[in-house]
Design an enzyme around this catalytic site. Structure first.
Site, PDB file in Angstrom:
ATOM      1  CB  SER A  44      -0.981   0.004   1.164  1.00  0.00           C
ATOM      2  OG  SER A  44      -2.105  -0.783   0.814  1.00  0.00           O
ATOM      3  CE  LYS A  47      -4.518   1.821  -1.685  1.00  0.00           C
ATOM      4  NZ  LYS A  47      -3.916   0.550  -1.297  1.00  0.00           N
ATOM      5  CB  SER A 104      -5.237   1.665   2.480  1.00  0.00           C
ATOM      6  OG  SER A 104      -4.226   1.211   1.610  1.00  0.00           O
TER       7      SER A 104
END
Length: 167
Positions: A44, A47, A104
């Site tokens: 993640s 991102k 997320s």
């Protein structure tokens, strides 16, 4: 001081060793590092680049925070975590940004990528080009969210560079 830790996800070409780096935010001086230039999966942390390119698009006037972005079938089908977006609905760029930061949200990441580059695959190529421009020599992006892909790799050092750029 910024602290970045790149987490290892799964196996494959990236190392199974933990990687981390602690840098001084203003100068970029490395204060502590462990396997900081070893390729790992970004998960993640991907991102961060999605947000960077969203902020850039807003700053350059290509998108507005109140602009409504359409959710595609592809974006709606991204596996959790997500906002539960449904194909055909719209979401503001601001809400997509908040979904990325607070939850997320993989579906919101795909929506942002498609709004900026037309498709998530094109956005991933754009992400990698921007990574090179920022000096992230060991990073390759394959999607906007960090969902598993053995070809999507980074280093803790590269993510620290991105963190400084975001700051």
């Amino acid at each position: 001081m910024l602290v970045f830790m790149a987490a290892v996800v799964g196996s494959g070409i990236a190392s199974a060793r933990p990687a981390s780096i602690v840098i001084e935010a203003n100068s970029g001086r490395v204060l502590q590092a462990l396997n900081a230039d070893t390729e790992v999966y970004p998960a993640s942390l991907t991102k961060m680049m999605t947000l960077y390119l969203l902020f850039e698009a807003i700053d350059k006037g290509r998108l507005r925070l109140d602009q409504r972005l359409t959710v595609s079938e592809h974006a709606a089908a991204r596996p959790p975590t997500g906002l539960g977006l449904v194909a055909g609905q719209t979401i503001t760029a601001r809400d997509a940004m908040l979904g990325l930061v607070t939850k997320s949200a993989n579906d919101a990441a795909a929506v942002v990528g498609e709004a900026i580059s037309g498709s998530e695959a094109a956005f991933a190529r754009h992400m990698t080009v921007k990574a090179r421009a920022l000096g992230m020599a060991h990073t390759v992006f394959q999607n906007a969210s960090g969902l598993p892909d053995v070809e999507q790799v980074t280093t803790a050092h590269d993510m620290a560079r991105l963190g400084r750029a975001l700051l």
